[in-house]
Design an enzyme around this catalytic site. Structure first.
Site, PDB file in Angstrom:
ATOM      1  N   CYS A  62      -0.374   0.933   9.720  1.00  0.00           N
ATOM      2  CA  CYS A  62      -0.213   2.255   9.146  1.00  0.00           C
ATOM      3  C   CYS A  62      -1.747   2.503   8.703  1.00  0.00           C
ATOM      4  CB  CYS A  62       0.828   2.295   7.981  1.00  0.00           C
ATOM      5  SG  CYS A  62       2.265   3.000   8.160  1.00  0.00           S
ATOM      6  N   HIS A  63      -2.578   1.472   7.921  1.00  0.00           N
ATOM      7  CA  HIS A  63      -3.495   1.453   7.107  1.00  0.00           C
ATOM      8  C   HIS A  63      -4.488   0.429   7.251  1.00  0.00           C
ATOM      9  CE1 HIS A  63      -0.895   4.458   5.359  1.00  0.00           C
ATOM     10  NE2 HIS A  63      -1.957   5.328   5.602  1.00  0.00           N
ATOM     11  N   GLY A  64      -3.955  -0.862   8.220  1.00  0.00           N
ATOM     12  CA  GLY A  64      -4.898  -1.757   8.636  1.00  0.00           C
ATOM     13  C   GLY A  64      -4.281  -3.062   7.328  1.00  0.00           C
ATOM     14  N   SER A  65      -3.818  -3.267   6.788  1.00  0.00           N
ATOM     15  CA  SER A  65      -3.845  -4.589   5.736  1.00  0.00           C
ATOM     16  C   SER A  65      -3.529  -5.479   6.498  1.00  0.00           C
ATOM     17  CB  SER A  65      -3.352  -3.433   4.626  1.00  0.00           C
ATOM     18  OG  SER A  65      -2.801  -3.590   3.968  1.00  0.00           O
TER      19      SER A  65
ATOM     20  N   HIS B   5       0.835  -1.354   0.033  1.00  0.00           N
ATOM     21  CA  HIS B   5      -0.178  -0.151  -0.255  1.00  0.00           C
ATOM     22  C   HIS B   5       1.209   1.247   0.258  1.00  0.00           C
ATOM     23  CE1 HIS B   5      -2.190   3.331   2.538  1.00  0.00           C
ATOM     24  NE2 HIS B   5      -3.228   2.709   1.357  1.00  0.00           N
TER      25      HIS B   5
END
Lengths: 411, 170, 214
Positions: B132-135, B116
């Site tokens: 960082c963004h939940g992947s 990402h």
């Protein structure tokens, strides 16, 4: 289409008028010899040093524990790093060679005389900036000679009255030359060339105000001036070609001739090399420094030996223009001076023995004497030459200069 | 200033000037090459393009994280259960067979950089989570959830011995 | 120039070594791949125990053209990427010799006289009357006679050892300046180009200036 763009620019920026005024329409004496090429060459070498220096700075590490290694990295691993490094080290020597010849031309032809005093003094300033830049640059490889050369020279500032010791520590950033010294020398070494560029612009503005002198010493008539472009642009490029052949011969085939063996050993604060010696372009001044047995005296003598050039417009009291061209005694003094500098250079290079010290002291005295006797010799020579007879053009020029002086003093 | 002579033999003049200009230009262009080339990775970095990794000492279920070309590479030694679980389906958002992503089913080698925005995901139980963004990635490095647009990248590598791999060349 | 004079002066000092070494005032460096390869071999046997070359990596030898298998034999456990560091630690060296043996990456460049000096030094060991070894070129050296040339009286043996020293110095000369061959080749092209360009510029200059009325 291109002419439309140029017109658009001209509306907003003096492009065409600048080119016309400073290049295609700038009157230059038609009789300039190849000795007049060296100013352009100096500017070229400046650009070369800035370019190679910039790309070297992308790989160099200004830290005492990494500097020497980073130079090895540049020489061995960086693509064409070895070429950039040799161009930069040779370029420094080339810069001084060109500048010294440029200065010699000015001294020989008396181009420091009115109205060109400011040219000479801006040049003097440029020389000082160049010497400082070179001195600081030499510390950066952090070799034995770098370290000990910097130690000796920063030590000299101890001669400053009252605050000498503090000045030395302040310069170094530490009690001895070390990491702090290295990092700040790098910062300043990166900065100074841009100060030099600024000073060069001032130097050129002065030049375009008073115009070039020429080998005859007399201002030529309008009809004997030719446009700088294309005559001197092509002559400068041709001269550049010759220069580049010599320069690249050294870069590719003799690069080690300007690199001291001791500098291939990493700096060791515990061990001084047998034989500390600066780069060739500092040797005469180094010899003068060592000639005076007293430390402060030596520093003063060395400083004076560089600064004394600035007094030339006042020391030379001859009314005859053209420097050595019409004045045989002045010419002799000039050759003696050049020879003396070479002797001083040799004295500065060899390890001091009682013989070389004595030679150095004599040479130092001669060095300063050539300047100090000049007011008397130039006046005496003038008397002799006027009696002997001078070309009418010269007499006419002198007469008109006297007129100008009288008019100005009456106002 | 002096008057310019009328130009005669202009043809020869022009040719000479043209040739000189071209030769000068070629030289100037060639002179730029070493400067530009010096900015490319130096020889010591090119050597580090390949990294040899010793796999002995990695127990089943454990993960080794090594640096390759400045990036982290996750080397996961999967247990039999993990291998079975990964082979059972083709992953979440971007289906891919687990066998296409490994050379030997026991060893997963993936670049530990979230596809990402480039953060390094953490190994948390099963698979990896990027904070960082939940992947979320599975034990084959395939995206199960989150904004990551691609499964974790498999670098070129090969086995040079039973317990040694060379990352950097397939 | 000064280096030549110094070296000649050293030679002229006179010493009881055989005549052929003294005459070698200009050492012919052979930086061909074969010579360097022999040099690394000899270096590994005679020098590597104490001396390292921290700025030379095994991969540099591979890039130069030496066979990778030979290099693998030399480097043993060290990786191809690692530097040719010595086998002895600094502390152990201090204990044994009282000095850390200098790194040899730049030794040819770091000594006045360069390759000639290093070569002369290596073969300049002799036996003193009390059975110790001395060196004609660096009397204060703490380095033992690595090639054992001081006890070689047989001319064939001496010649063989001189050959070894020659190879080692050739290797060290390459190590100090690995880009020398490339530099000189490029140099020929650049100078040739510049001569061409300068001739062209000269002709344009004559051309432009011919426009001036006398």
């Amino acid at each position: 289409m291109p002419s439309r763009i140029i017109k658009w620019i001209d509306h907003r920026f003096p492009l065409t008028s600048f080119i016309k005024h400073e290049l295609t329409g700038y009157p230059t004496p038609r009789n300039l010899s190849y000795w007049w090429n060296f100013g352009f060459l100096a500017g070229f070498v400046l650009m070369l040093q800035v370019a190679t220096g910039l790309f070297l700075a992308m790989h160099y590490k200004p830290d005492a524990s990494m500097a020497f290694d980073s130079i090895q990295h540049i020489m061995r691993d960086v693509n064409y790093g070895w070429l950039l490094r040799y161009m930069h080290s040779t370029g420094a020597s080339a810069f001084f060679l060109v500048i010294y010849i440029h200065m010699a031309r000015t001294l020989y032809y008396g181009s420091y005389r009115a109205p060109r005093e400011l040219m000479w003094w801006t040049g003097q300033g440029l020389l000082l900036l160049l010497m400082a830049t070179a001195f600081m640059g030499y510390l950066l490889p952090w070799g034995q000679m770098s370290f000990w050369g910097a130690t000796v020279i920063t030590n000299l500032f101890r001669a400053t009255p009252f605050i000498g010791d503090e000045v030395v520590v302040w310069l170094r950033g530490d009690y001895a030359v070390g990491d702090d010294t290295l990092t700040r020398f790098f910062a300043l070494h990166y900065l100074f060339p841009f100060l030099i560029i600024g000073a060069v612009v001032v130097h050129l503005v002065a030049l375009h105000t008073v115009r070039s002198s020429n080998p005859s010493g007399i201002d030529l008539a309008d009809k004997d001036n030719i446009p700088f472009h294309p005559y001197y642009t092509i002559k400068d490029f041709y001269g550049l070609g010759v220069f580049l052949i010599v320069y690249f011969l050294v870069v590719f085939f003799f690069p080690h001739s300007v690199l001291e063996p001791a500098n291939n050993i990493p700096a060791n604060p515990m061990v001084t090399p047998d034989h500390i010696v600066p780069e060739w372009y500092f040797l005469p001044f180094y010899a003068i420094l060592r000639s005076v047995p007293n430390m402060v005296g030596g520093v003063v003598a060395m400083g004076l030996s560089v600064m004394i050039f600035a007094f030339m417009p006042f020391l030379d009291r001859s009314r005859i223009p053209g420097g050595a061209h019409y004045r045989p005694v002045f010419r002799l003094l000039f050759y003696i001076f050049i020879l003396d500098i070479l002797v001083l250079g040799y004295v500065g290079y060899v390890p001091p023995t009682s013989q070389t010290i004595a030679i150095g002291q004599v040479a130092t005295i001669i060095y300063f004497m050539t300047f100090l006797i000049l007011p008397f010799v130039s006046k005496a020579e003038d008397k002799w030459l006027f009696k002997r007879g001078l070309p009418p053009k010269i007499l006419a020029l002198i007469a008109s200069e006297e007129e100008e002086k009288r008019k100005r003093s009456m106002r | 200033m002096a008057e310019l002579d009328d130009l005669d033999d202009t043809g020869r003049r022009d040719f000479l000037l043209k040739v000189t200009t071209v030769v000068s230009g070629a030289g100037a262009a060639a002179a730029c090459y070493p400067f530009v080339a010096s900015m490319n990775p130096s020889a010591d970095l090119l050597a580090k393009a390949n990294t040899e990794v010793n796999l002995s000492g990695v127990t089943p279920g454990a993960m080794l994280s090594v640096s390759w070309q400045g990036k982290p590479v996750f080397i996961l030694r999967r247990t039999k259960e993990q291998i079975k679980a990964m082979a059972a389906n083709n992953g979440g958002l971007y289906p891919e067979q687990d066998s296409d992503r490994t050379k030997q089913p026991e060893w997963l080698v993936v670049i530990g950089v979230c596809t990402h925005m480039g953060c390094v995901p953490n190994k948390e139980g099963e698979g990896w989570t990027c904070h960082c963004h939940g992947s979320l990635y599975d034990d084959s490095g395939r995206v199960l959830r989150g904004p990551a647009p691609k499964n974790l990248e498999v670098p070129p590598y090969r086995f040079i011995a039973a317990d040694k791999i060379m990352i950097g060349e397939a | 120039m000064n280096k030549m004079i110094a070296l000649f002066a050293l030679f002229a000092c006179g010493f009881p070594a055989s005549a052929d070494e003294i005459k070698l005032s200009k050492f012919q460096i052979d930086t061909s791949v074969l010579a360097v390869e022999r040099g690394v071999d000899a270096f590994m046997n005679a020098c590597h125990g104490c001396h390292g070359l921290k700025y030379v990596h095994y991969r540099d030898l591979a890039n130069f053209g030496i066979d990778k298998d030979k290099i693998a034999a030399w480097r043993g456990d060290s990786t191809l990427d690692s530097a040719m560091s010595s086998l002895i630690s600094d502390e152990a060296a201090m204990q044994s010799f009282g000095i850390v043996p200098p790194d040899l990456s730049m030794i040819i460049r770091a000594r006045e006289g360069g390759a000639s000096y290093v070569y002369s030094y290596l073969i300049g060991y002799y036996l003193t009357t009390d059975g110790k070894t001395g060196n004609h070129f660096f009397p204060l050296t703490k380095m033992p006679d690595a090639l054992d040339i001081s006890s070689a009286t047989d001319p064939a043996k001496r010649s063989d050892l001189q050959g070894k020293a020659h190879d080692i110095v050739s290797f060290l000369a390459w190590a100090a300046d690995p880009h020398e061959a490339e530099r000189k080749t490029l140099g020929y092209y650049v100078i040739a180009y510049l001569i061409l360009l300068t001739i062209l510029l000269y002709n344009v200059k004559l051309d432009v200036w011919s426009k001036l009325k006398a």
